[in-house]
Design an enzyme around this catalytic site. Structure first.
Site, mmCIF file in Angstrom:
data_model
loop_
_atom_site.group_PDB
_atom_site.id
_atom_site.type_symbol
_atom_site.label_atom_id
_atom_site.label_comp_id
_atom_site.label_asym_id
_atom_site.label_seq_id
_atom_site.Cartn_x
_atom_site.Cartn_y
_atom_site.Cartn_z
ATOM 1 N N GLY A 48 28.360 20.981 -20.363
ATOM 2 C CA GLY A 48 27.272 22.126 -20.106
ATOM 3 C C GLY A 48 26.151 21.560 -20.345
ATOM 4 N N ALA A 49 25.036 21.695 -19.708
ATOM 5 C CA ALA A 49 23.720 21.159 -19.608
ATOM 6 C C ALA A 49 23.044 21.174 -20.791
ATOM 7 C CB ALA A 49 22.703 21.380 -18.314
ATOM 8 N N ARG A 90 25.547 10.951 -18.302
ATOM 9 C CA ARG A 90 25.733 12.055 -17.245
ATOM 10 C C ARG A 90 24.746 11.959 -16.324
ATOM 11 N NH1 ARG A 90 29.597 16.210 -17.809
ATOM 12 N NH2 ARG A 90 29.693 16.376 -15.569
ATOM 13 N N ASP A 235 22.565 23.050 -13.668
ATOM 14 C CA ASP A 235 22.500 21.864 -14.477
ATOM 15 C C ASP A 235 21.104 21.002 -14.051
ATOM 16 O OD1 ASP A 235 25.261 20.666 -15.620
ATOM 17 O OD2 ASP A 235 25.517 22.076 -14.079
#
Length: 347
Positions: A48-49, A90, A235
């Site tokens: 989850g961003a 990420r 995101d």
């Protein structure tokens, strides 16, 4: 307000609820070193961003502590590799790089001595600000939903993905409390099943009426059970309003639009990326083929069969009715509306 939490700072270390093991096992992973935080982000212990950004901020604290203990005079130079490791864990979620950059700015302003207290205060501020932003955007988003509506959400955007309450799921929580939502549909969100494992679990914890559907049922759902909204997180949001989110979001948005439902994207201002002109410029992460060809370690495809596994897609701004953040709502987003909104928000 949800009682669920994805991460916490305790006894001088970052603790992460291992989301790979939910809902069956609730296990906290203890991270006392920056490399443990980076690995946990890359391995999707935390996802989850917003939550990734918060975790990275605490990771900077751990990096500075170790570097200062090893070399009180040259610790600033020593942590460069650690910051890069966090930033690169990420590639798609902009909140990760944003949080590391904010911690670097705080680091640059330190005069000397032990950096941990000031950096820990900054990481906690990022955490607290995210929670406050979630609550603000939840109020803005809930106001768009007519009482008694059904909605669909994709992936997990709740307390597990943020500092608490949630982005898209935060809107749903607040709207349900206001009597605006009668039922939530949750799609499974292949291949990591964040909807089935995480969102369904959060909704169950909060007693919100919900049903699970397979990803492939989304178009049929909009055609027959008529959810009024697709409500999702993001995101990265490009300058023109194109939005990167979990793979399957674009499909769901097309189905919603085809059947007269509306599409709401909910994300904090830190997810907006004015430096990225449009969706074509967003780097979309691809993960190992084994995530598709196996399930819980068991093969579901022939041995050695190739797979293409992008884990995000980009929904064009033309498919989005409203982008909601803590500063308000952008309806029918495009480049000019995005620019005007960001200017008014001081970005």
């Amino acid at each position: 307000m949800s009682a669920v939490s994805a991460l916490r700072w305790r006894a001088g270390a970052l603790e992460l609820l291992d989301q790979r093991r939910l809902p069956g096992v609730q296990q906290w992973l203890h991270c006392a070193r920056v490399e443990q935080v980076a690995e946990a982000i890359g391995d999707m212990v935390v996802r989850g961003a917003p939550a990734i950004g918060i975790a990275a901020a605490y990771g900077v604290v751990l990096a500075a502590r170790a570097a200062y203990a090893a070399d009180p005079a040259g610790w600033r130079q020593a942590i460069g590799t650690d910051l890069t490791r966090l930033r690169d864990a990420r590639p798609t979620a902009v909140n990760l790089a944003w949080a590391v950059a904010r911690m670097e700015r705080r680091l640059a302003g330190l005069d000397g001595g032990d950096p941990e207290p000031a950096l820990l205060a900054e990481a906690r501020a990022i955490h607290d600000e995210d929670l406050a932003a979630n609550q603000a955007m939840a109020a803005y988003g809930a106001a768009l939903i007519d009482p008694g509506s059904r909605v669909l959400t994709h992936c997990n955007t709740g307390a597990l993905a943020t500092g608490g309450h949630g982005t898209a799921l935060g809107v749903i929580r607040t709207a349900h409390a206001q009597g605006r939502i009668a039922e939530v549909f949750v799609d499974e969100t292949r291949p990591w099943l964040q909807g089935a494992r995480l969102t369904a679990w959060e909704l169950q914890q909060d007693g919100i009426p919900a049903r699970l559907v397979v990803d492939g049922a989304v178009a049929w759902l909009f055609a027959h059970l008529r959810p009024a909204w697709l409500i999702v997180g993001a995101d990265r949001i490009a300058a023109n309003g194109d939005t990167a989110n979990k793979i399957g979001t674009y499909t769901a948005a097309l189905a919603a639009r085809a059947h007269g439902a509306r599409v709401m994207v909910v994300a904090p201002l830190s997810t907006f990326d004015p430096a990225t002109p449009d969706g074509a410029a967003i780097a979309v992460e691809e993960r190992p083929a084994g995530e598709l060809t196996q399930l819980a370690g068991q093969p579901v495809a022939p041995a050695g069969f190739p797979a293409w596994n992008p884990v995000f897609d980009v929904t064009p701004a033309a498919c989005i009715d409203a982008i909601v953040c803590e500063h308000g709502v952008i309806e029918r987003p495009d480049a000019s509306r995005m620019a005007a909104f960001l200017a008014s928000a001081g970005r």
